[in-house]
Design a protein around this motif. Structure first.
Motif, PDB file in Angstrom:
ATOM      1  N   ARG A  52       0.836  -1.211   0.000  1.00 47.43           N
ATOM      2  CA  ARG A  52       0.000   0.000   0.000  1.00 47.43           C
ATOM      3  C   ARG A  52       0.865   1.253   0.000  1.00 47.43           C
ATOM      4  O   ARG A  52       0.607   2.195  -0.747  1.00 47.43           O
ATOM      5  N   ASN A  91      -8.162   9.995 -10.399  1.00 48.97           N
ATOM      6  CA  ASN A  91      -8.160   8.538 -10.605  1.00 48.97           C
ATOM      7  C   ASN A  91      -7.215   7.862  -9.626  1.00 48.97           C
ATOM      8  O   ASN A  91      -7.539   6.822  -9.051  1.00 48.97           O
ATOM      9  N   GLN A  93      -6.263   9.063  -6.712  1.00 43.60           N
ATOM     10  CA  GLN A  93      -6.840   9.204  -5.378  1.00 43.60           C
ATOM     11  C   GLN A  93      -7.936   8.153  -5.153  1.00 43.60           C
ATOM     12  O   GLN A  93      -8.030   7.557  -4.082  1.00 43.60           O
ATOM     13  N   MET A  94      -8.776   7.925  -6.164  1.00 39.01           N
ATOM     14  CA  MET A  94      -9.839   6.939  -6.052  1.00 39.01           C
ATOM     15  C   MET A  94      -9.245   5.538  -5.873  1.00 39.01           C
ATOM     16  O   MET A  94      -9.699   4.762  -5.035  1.00 39.01           O
ATOM     17  N   LEU A  95      -8.193   5.237  -6.618  1.00 37.26           N
ATOM     18  CA  LEU A  95      -7.518   3.953  -6.495  1.00 37.26           C
ATOM     19  C   LEU A  95      -6.960   3.782  -5.083  1.00 37.26           C
ATOM     20  O   LEU A  95      -7.114   2.725  -4.467  1.00 37.26           O
ATOM     21  N   ARG A  97      -8.058   5.222  -2.321  1.00 38.63           N
ATOM     22  CA  ARG A  97      -9.170   5.030  -1.388  1.00 38.63           C
ATOM     23  C   ARG A  97      -9.686   3.594  -1.444  1.00 38.63           C
ATOM     24  O   ARG A  97      -9.988   2.989  -0.422  1.00 38.63           O
ATOM     25  N   GLN A  98      -9.789   3.044  -2.647  1.00 41.84           N
ATOM     26  CA  GLN A  98     -10.252   1.662  -2.788  1.00 41.84           C
ATOM     27  C   GLN A  98      -9.276   0.706  -2.116  1.00 41.84           C
ATOM     28  O   GLN A  98      -9.697  -0.248  -1.449  1.00 41.84           O
ATOM     29  N   GLN A  99      -7.992   0.952  -2.269  1.00 42.34           N
ATOM     30  CA  GLN A  99      -6.994   0.084  -1.645  1.00 42.34           C
ATOM     31  C   GLN A  99      -7.059   0.219  -0.125  1.00 42.34           C
ATOM     32  O   GLN A  99      -6.898  -0.764   0.586  1.00 42.34           O
ATOM     33  N   ASP A 100      -7.289   1.436   0.371  1.00 44.28           N
ATOM     34  CA  ASP A 100      -7.465   1.635   1.814  1.00 44.28           C
ATOM     35  C   ASP A 100      -8.634   0.811   2.330  1.00 44.28           C
ATOM     36  O   ASP A 100      -8.545   0.165   3.378  1.00 44.28           O
ATOM     37  N   GLU A 101      -9.749   0.857   1.607  1.00 46.50           N
ATOM     38  CA  GLU A 101     -10.928   0.104   2.011  1.00 46.50           C
ATOM     39  C   GLU A 101     -10.634  -1.395   1.996  1.00 46.50           C
ATOM     40  O   GLU A 101     -11.064  -2.118   2.900  1.00 46.50           O
ATOM     41  N   ASP A 102      -9.881  -1.863   0.994  1.00 45.89           N
ATOM     42  CA  ASP A 102      -9.528  -3.277   0.931  1.00 45.89           C
ATOM     43  C   ASP A 102      -8.689  -3.680   2.134  1.00 45.89           C
ATOM     44  O   ASP A 102      -8.866  -4.762   2.691  1.00 45.89           O
ATOM     45  N   HIS A 105     -10.672  -4.217   5.387  1.00 51.11           N
ATOM     46  CA  HIS A 105     -11.555  -5.398   5.480  1.00 51.11           C
ATOM     47  C   HIS A 105     -10.790  -6.645   5.613  1.00 51.11           C
ATOM     48  O   HIS A 105      -9.824  -6.979   5.515  1.00 51.11           O
TER      49      HIS A 105
END
Length: 105
Positions: A52, A91, A93-95, A97-102, A105
């Protein structure tokens, strides 16, 4: 990061050594197994965080490169080029954020 990885690997080796001779360390086989699992789980977690962090640095590098790429020699950035750089940054930043969410979990 490399130092942390080295320390984790050394810790993993120590647990493996205790697995080979648990009586030397006053450990039961069960305790050694538990420690080995904890270290393995920790290695997986730290690998995710390492990846990450590496991704974050790469995203920042790409964003900076995209912004620099669209700058004209005079230092004036045409609005359509600036928009392109902004889209690339968004794009990335969105990537992230998605990796942070992954990771959460």
């Amino acid at each position: 990061l490399e130092s942390t990885e080295l320390q984790i690997n050394e810790l993993h080796k120590a647990v493996k050594a205790s697995f080979a001779a648990p009586e030397k360390f006053n450990l039961t086989a069960r305790e050694v197994k538990e420690r080995e699992k904890q270290i393995d789980d920790f290695k997986v977690m730290t690998t995710k965080y390492h990846d990450r962090i590496t991704d974050l640095f790469e995203a920042e590098r790409l964003s900076s490169r995209a912004r620099q790429k669209f700058q004209s020699p005079g230092g004036v950035i045409p609005s359509y080029m600036n928009d392109e750089a902004d889209r690339e940054y968004e794009n990335q930043q969105m990537l992230m954020r998605q990796q942070d969410e992954d990771l959460d979990h």
